[in-house]
Design a protein around this motif. Sequence first.
Motif, PDB file in Angstrom:
ATOM      1  N   PRO A 170       0.791  -1.241   0.000  1.00 28.55           N
ATOM      2  CA  PRO A 170       0.000   0.000   0.000  1.00 28.55           C
ATOM      3  C   PRO A 170       0.815   1.279   0.000  1.00 28.55           C
ATOM      4  N   LEU A 171       2.049   1.227   0.491  1.00 29.91           N
ATOM      5  CA  LEU A 171       2.877   2.433   0.561  1.00 29.91           C
ATOM      6  C   LEU A 171       3.652   2.697  -0.722  1.00 29.91           C
ATOM      7  N   PHE A 172       3.703   1.715  -1.601  1.00 35.91           N
ATOM      8  CA  PHE A 172       4.539   1.846  -2.797  1.00 35.91           C
ATOM      9  C   PHE A 172       4.178   3.055  -3.663  1.00 35.91           C
ATOM     10  N   PRO A 173       2.892   3.344  -3.928  1.00 37.91           N
ATOM     11  CA  PRO A 173       2.590   4.490  -4.799  1.00 37.91           C
ATOM     12  C   PRO A 173       3.184   5.806  -4.289  1.00 37.91           C
ATOM     13  N   ALA A 174       3.178   6.012  -2.966  1.00 36.48           N
ATOM     14  CA  ALA A 174       3.727   7.255  -2.420  1.00 36.48           C
ATOM     15  C   ALA A 174       5.238   7.315  -2.617  1.00 36.48           C
ATOM     16  N   PHE A 175       5.936   6.201  -2.400  1.00 37.18           N
ATOM     17  CA  PHE A 175       7.384   6.190  -2.624  1.00 37.18           C
ATOM     18  C   PHE A 175       7.699   6.350  -4.106  1.00 37.18           C
ATOM     19  N   ALA A 176       6.927   5.696  -4.978  1.00 35.21           N
ATOM     20  CA  ALA A 176       7.177   5.783  -6.420  1.00 35.21           C
ATOM     21  C   ALA A 176       6.936   7.197  -6.934  1.00 35.21           C
ATOM     22  N   ALA A 177       5.984   7.916  -6.328  1.00 34.18           N
ATOM     23  CA  ALA A 177       5.678   9.274  -6.784  1.00 34.18           C
ATOM     24  C   ALA A 177       6.844  10.235  -6.574  1.00 34.18           C
ATOM     25  N   ARG A 178       7.770   9.899  -5.702  1.00 33.95           N
ATOM     26  CA  ARG A 178       8.926  10.757  -5.430  1.00 33.95           C
ATOM     27  C   ARG A 178      10.028  10.619  -6.470  1.00 33.95           C
ATOM     28  N   LEU A 179       9.926   9.605  -7.321  1.00 31.96           N
ATOM     29  CA  LEU A 179      11.038   9.283  -8.214  1.00 31.96           C
ATOM     30  C   LEU A 179      10.995  10.113  -9.485  1.00 31.96           C
ATOM     31  N   ALA A 180      12.180  10.480  -9.947  1.00 33.21           N
ATOM     32  CA  ALA A 180      12.277  11.243 -11.195  1.00 33.21           C
ATOM     33  C   ALA A 180      12.219  10.324 -12.404  1.00 33.21           C
ATOM     34  N   GLY A 181      12.663   9.085 -12.247  1.00 32.11           N
ATOM     35  CA  GLY A 181      12.708   8.152 -13.372  1.00 32.11           C
ATOM     36  C   GLY A 181      11.457   7.304 -13.460  1.00 32.11           C
ATOM     37  N   PRO A 182      11.315   6.543 -14.540  1.00 30.73           N
ATOM     38  CA  PRO A 182      10.143   5.693 -14.744  1.00 30.73           C
ATOM     39  C   PRO A 182      10.140   4.475 -13.831  1.00 30.73           C
ATOM     40  N   VAL A 183       8.954   3.935 -13.604  1.00 27.32           N
ATOM     41  CA  VAL A 183       8.765   2.743 -12.778  1.00 27.32           C
ATOM     42  C   VAL A 183       7.941   1.748 -13.585  1.00 27.32           C
ATOM     43  N   ALA A 184       8.328   0.475 -13.551  1.00 22.17           N
ATOM     44  CA  ALA A 184       7.619  -0.532 -14.330  1.00 22.17           C
ATOM     45  C   ALA A 184       7.600  -1.861 -13.588  1.00 22.17           C
ATOM     46  N   VAL A 185       6.639  -2.706 -13.963  1.00 27.94           N
ATOM     47  CA  VAL A 185       6.572  -4.084 -13.472  1.00 27.94           C
ATOM     48  C   VAL A 185       6.713  -5.004 -14.672  1.00 27.94           C
ATOM     49  N   THR A 186       7.567  -6.028 -14.548  1.00 30.25           N
ATOM     50  CA  THR A 186       7.750  -6.978 -15.626  1.00 30.25           C
ATOM     51  C   THR A 186       7.854  -8.385 -15.057  1.00 30.25           C
ATOM     52  N   THR A 187       7.943  -9.369 -15.921  1.00 32.88           N
ATOM     53  CA  THR A 187       8.076 -10.766 -15.502  1.00 32.88           C
ATOM     54  C   THR A 187       9.480 -11.273 -15.831  1.00 32.88           C
ATOM     55  N   VAL A 188       9.808 -12.432 -15.300  1.00 34.77           N
ATOM     56  CA  VAL A 188      11.117 -13.019 -15.584  1.00 34.77           C
ATOM     57  C   VAL A 188      11.295 -13.219 -17.088  1.00 34.77           C
ATOM     58  N   GLU A 189      10.292 -13.753 -17.734  1.00 32.50           N
ATOM     59  CA  GLU A 189      10.380 -14.006 -19.179  1.00 32.50           C
ATOM     60  C   GLU A 189      10.641 -12.712 -19.945  1.00 32.50           C
ATOM     61  N   ALA A 190       9.885 -11.659 -19.625  1.00 34.83           N
ATOM     62  CA  ALA A 190      10.060 -10.385 -20.319  1.00 34.83           C
ATOM     63  C   ALA A 190      11.413  -9.755 -19.981  1.00 34.83           C
ATOM     64  N   ALA A 191      11.845  -9.903 -18.744  1.00 34.60           N
ATOM     65  CA  ALA A 191      13.137  -9.352 -18.352  1.00 34.60           C
ATOM     66  C   ALA A 191      14.272 -10.034 -19.102  1.00 34.60           C
ATOM     67  N   LEU A 192      14.209 -11.349 -19.221  1.00 33.90           N
ATOM     68  CA  LEU A 192      15.248 -12.077 -19.954  1.00 33.90           C
ATOM     69  C   LEU A 192      15.269 -11.659 -21.423  1.00 33.90           C
ATOM     70  N   ALA A 193      14.091 -11.483 -22.012  1.00 32.74           N
ATOM     71  CA  ALA A 193      14.019 -11.055 -23.409  1.00 32.74           C
ATOM     72  C   ALA A 193      14.618  -9.667 -23.578  1.00 32.74           C
ATOM     73  N   SER A 194      14.327  -8.767 -22.650  1.00 35.68           N
ATOM     74  CA  SER A 194      14.875  -7.406 -22.726  1.00 35.68           C
ATOM     75  C   SER A 194      16.386  -7.407 -22.577  1.00 35.68           C
ATOM     76  N   LEU A 195      16.885  -8.210 -21.641  1.00 40.21           N
ATOM     77  CA  LEU A 195      18.334  -8.253 -21.409  1.00 40.21           C
ATOM     78  C   LEU A 195      19.070  -8.836 -22.599  1.00 40.21           C
ATOM     79  N   GLU A 196      18.413  -9.712 -23.356  1.00 43.64           N
ATOM     80  CA  GLU A 196      19.045 -10.242 -24.572  1.00 43.64           C
ATOM     81  C   GLU A 196      19.319  -9.124 -25.579  1.00 43.64           C
ATOM     82  N   HIS A 197      18.504  -8.056 -25.505  1.00 42.29           N
ATOM     83  CA  HIS A 197      18.696  -6.923 -26.387  1.00 42.29           C
ATOM     84  C   HIS A 197      19.508  -5.809 -25.725  1.00 42.29           C
ATOM     85  N   GLY A 198      20.059  -6.128 -24.535  1.00 39.37           N
ATOM     86  CA  GLY A 198      21.005  -5.210 -23.906  1.00 39.37           C
ATOM     87  C   GLY A 198      20.397  -4.150 -23.028  1.00 39.37           C
ATOM     88  N   SER A 199      19.114  -4.260 -22.657  1.00 36.59           N
ATOM     89  CA  SER A 199      18.501  -3.208 -21.855  1.00 36.59           C
ATOM     90  C   SER A 199      17.415  -3.800 -20.970  1.00 36.59           C
TER      91      SER A 199
END
Length: 202
Positions: A170-199
Amino acid sequence: MPDLQLPRRPEIVKLGGSLTGDPRLPALLGALARHGAPLLLVAGGGPLADGVRVLQPRLSLSEGACHRMAILAMEQTAIAFADLAPHIALADGPEAIARAQAEGRAALWLPARMALAARDLPESWDLTSDSLAAWLAGETGAAGLVLVKSTAAAPGSAPADWAAAGLVDPLFPAFAARLAGPVAVTTVEAALASLEHGSLAA
């Protein structure tokens, strides 16, 4: 302004504690290790934190004690993850994070030193490792925060939606609102695919 000055703005990747049961965890940690700096990884408490939840009513433990024990559970999970990917550097503070960056290595946060000294972290189960990752992102001026979970966020949803769905605490939205950079949720499969492309950008 971030409280900690580092040579490079880190890219924070929170690895959910549920990933301890995912057979792809070693592959993901290996891919993150190969990516290297400026990644700063945060491990969830996983089964070790679940054990604290079980003990609390059995022993009538205080919220403060459970807060400290859950942070130590995160620390133990981080040590386990580093054992699976030895090229990742364990880091308990800005000096160790900067040293890992200088060596080109991804860092894996040991949270006890910083989190237990913080005065702006509620001692409550409403604060989980997700919010601690967002807090760390704020402290370090991170370029972005990616939460790797077993379930993806709905397309177009925001942190408040994630909290309402139980995907983050429940506290995450307030902490995330303080950040200057983007915030995202992903899965292991999607993360592995992204890392294969270097990012793994949020």
